[in-house]
Design an enzyme around this catalytic site. Sequence first.
Site, PDB file in Angstrom:
ATOM      1  CB  SER A  16      -2.386 120.747  23.478  1.00  0.00           C
ATOM      2  OG  SER A  16      -3.608 120.168  23.173  1.00  0.00           O
ATOM      3  N   GLY A  20       1.675 115.528  30.101  1.00  0.00           N
ATOM      4  CA  GLY A  20       2.028 114.105  30.172  1.00  0.00           C
ATOM      5  C   GLY A  20       3.514 113.897  29.954  1.00  0.00           C
ATOM      6  CB  ILE A 150     -17.005 123.304  35.712  1.00  0.00           C
ATOM      7  CG1 ILE A 150     -17.321 124.797  35.568  1.00  0.00           C
ATOM      8  CG2 ILE A 150     -17.983 122.631  36.682  1.00  0.00           C
ATOM      9  CD1 ILE A 150     -18.679 125.093  34.966  1.00  0.00           C
ATOM     10  CD  GLN A 193       1.882 138.409  36.299  1.00  0.00           C
ATOM     11  OE1 GLN A 193       1.250 139.109  37.068  1.00  0.00           O
ATOM     12  NE2 GLN A 193       2.673 138.901  35.369  1.00  0.00           N
ATOM     13  CB  CYS A 382      -5.448  95.003  15.776  1.00  0.00           C
ATOM     14  SG  CYS A 382      -6.778  94.296  16.774  1.00  0.00           S
ATOM     15  CG  LEU A 383      -9.336  96.660  10.822  1.00  0.00           C
ATOM     16  CD1 LEU A 383     -10.421  95.588  10.790  1.00  0.00           C
ATOM     17  CD2 LEU A 383      -9.988  98.043  10.800  1.00  0.00           C
ATOM     18  N   GLY A 384      -5.510  95.614  10.876  1.00  0.00           N
ATOM     19  CA  GLY A 384      -4.585  95.510   9.747  1.00  0.00           C
ATOM     20  C   GLY A 384      -4.301  94.057   9.415  1.00  0.00           C
ATOM     21  CG  MET A 385      -3.525  89.644  11.624  1.00  0.00           C
ATOM     22  SD  MET A 385      -5.150  89.043  12.224  1.00  0.00           S
ATOM     23  CE  MET A 385      -4.799  87.337  12.492  1.00  0.00           C
ATOM     24  CG  HIS A 508      -3.133  96.649  19.521  1.00  0.00           C
ATOM     25  ND1 HIS A 508      -3.428  97.665  18.645  1.00  0.00           N
ATOM     26  CD2 HIS A 508      -4.278  95.939  19.692  1.00  0.00           C
ATOM     27  CE1 HIS A 508      -4.708  97.581  18.292  1.00  0.00           C
ATOM     28  NE2 HIS A 508      -5.246  96.548  18.917  1.00  0.00           N
ATOM     29  CD  GLU A 510      -0.183  99.171  18.482  1.00  0.00           C
ATOM     30  OE1 GLU A 510       0.286  98.053  18.155  1.00  0.00           O
ATOM     31  OE2 GLU A 510      -1.390  99.459  18.333  1.00  0.00           O
TER      32      GLU A 510
HETATM   33  N1  GLN Z   1     -12.333  95.900  14.879  1.00  0.00           N
HETATM   34  C1  GLN Z   1     -11.486  94.752  15.044  1.00  0.00           C
HETATM   35  C2  GLN Z   1     -11.962  93.871  16.187  1.00  0.00           C
HETATM   36  O1  GLN Z   1     -12.671  94.323  17.061  1.00  0.00           O
HETATM   37  C3  GLN Z   1     -10.044  95.154  15.219  1.00  0.00           C
HETATM   38  C4  GLN Z   1      -9.784  95.954  16.449  1.00  0.00           C
HETATM   39  C5  GLN Z   1      -8.482  96.686  16.442  1.00  0.00           C
HETATM   40  O2  GLN Z   1      -7.895  96.937  15.386  1.00  0.00           O
HETATM   41  N2  GLN Z   1      -8.024  97.104  17.590  1.00  0.00           N
HETATM   42  O3  GLN Z   1     -11.604  92.723  16.248  1.00  0.00           O
END
Ligand code: GLN
Length: 535
Positions: A16, A20, A150, A193, A382-385, A508, A510
Amino acid sequence: MADTKYIFVTGGVVSSLGKGIVAASLGKLLQARGYHVTIQKFDPYINVDPGTLNPYEHGECYVTVDGHEADLDLGHYERFLNIPTTKANNVTTGRIYQSVIEKERRGDYLGKTVQVIPHITDEIKRNMKALSKNNFDFIISEIGGTVGDIESLPYLESVRQMKWELGRNCVCVHLTYVPYIAAAKEYKSKPTQHSVKQLQELGIQPDILVLRTEHLLNRDFIRKVALFCNVGEDAVMQSVDVPTIYEVPLMLQKQGMASVLLRKVGIEPGPQPEMKKWREFIKRMTDATETVHIGLVGKYVELQDAYKSIDESLLQAATYNDHRLDLHLFHSEKIDDSNVAGQLSGMDGILIAPGFGPRGIDGKLSAIRYAREHDIPCFGVCLGMQCMVIEFARNVLGMGGANSTEMDSGTPYKVIDLMEDQKSVINMGGTMRLGAYDCLLKKDSQAYAAYGKELVSERHRHRFEFNNEYRERFEAAGMRCVGENPESGLVEVIEMPALKWFIGTQYHPEYNSTVVNPNPLFVSFVKAAIDNKKK
Ligand code: GLN
């Protein structure tokens, strides 16, 4: 530039450290000088890709345009460099072994004993060089894990061999941690070091050191580290904690990191680039005085990196709206109809996070209902939609028990259902609908207004979809399907035109938002949240 130059970034002492970010920042500095740069990440774990890891293990799973489920560092690479990465930019030990074992089964090794050295290391080296066919000037390879692990050994042996083979065309950058011992009031160089010694034992002499520290270290300290680690004083950089990760390239530029590196590969560095756009972005971020409050509802909010790309997209969008972002995290398992108003009432906008499985779904549904009934800008990803669709079915269309078959296979109203081509899928790894697909937007939609164009391409990671059998009933009641994939007809975007900003995307967005190129939907959502706050 003739030969591709290779830069390896390793880390020591602790994880951490922000390897990146340092890799991405160095890439940015070289890119700003006009070089063609790419960054790749090698992850020493056995999973073939991080797609099967839950966010507790490794934070967000990032998705590339070509549908690879990747380490979240690739998100940083893209956000900094503004160029897409691909499957070739992220390789795990699992993938290396899978490939070697496939070759062994095919008989490619002609009866030889297959061993870590040379077969695994050769396969690693092949992957390290794989991107060179795209004529990059610089290929930066970040080696995951910490020196001394390792799992990292075959990678470090490959780096040693590459360095030997490439000579001047190879530079090793090593990141370490400099702790501050409060009782002694002293910064300590010993871990650095030791870590460099460990690298040297493996045959690698780092060319550049980056010391991660909370506060600026003095010249004597740097001199001491340089002397004990066989690294020039000018090649000891400091990565001091800064308010935003986007300041890291500028901080390293001030210390001349790219110039030092260029000299090491035999290039006269010339003047430092201006980084105008980048500086403008930081200036807008720091100059902003007003704040927009966005609520993020998800079941992994306690994990710093679980929604990394969403956090960064919101920050970029707030900056381009000249606002500070105040991101409020709401655990979806702790929201219900009785407490939702108390929790979300101060929010200017609400984002419903992606995810898998039933945990926390009810809280998401409560949050969506609250946003819909109070006309608060709401963004479902996604799942939010999918939850926006379920909530609408239950509370507007009167379909009691409506659900996604992911959560309840016996639901009387399968408003979200498994995609046809997913029904025969048995393996979990790499089998979702992944990567970029086209989406055609209706011209009279808010989504179109945000993008300013009809055809967009965004990345996906899902198995379930809006069930088109219900489309007419939804549209008649005020939830429109305004974006769909032109080939398959799969619904990509839903919205409620009667509300200020209520949009859900099956994709997505984002994953497609960078510092110089923020995602239009995020910019539009944050703008709506700001307008909402002003009212
Ligand atoms: N679980 C949902 C699906 O597989 C949404 C996936 C997600 O939010 N990336 O369709």
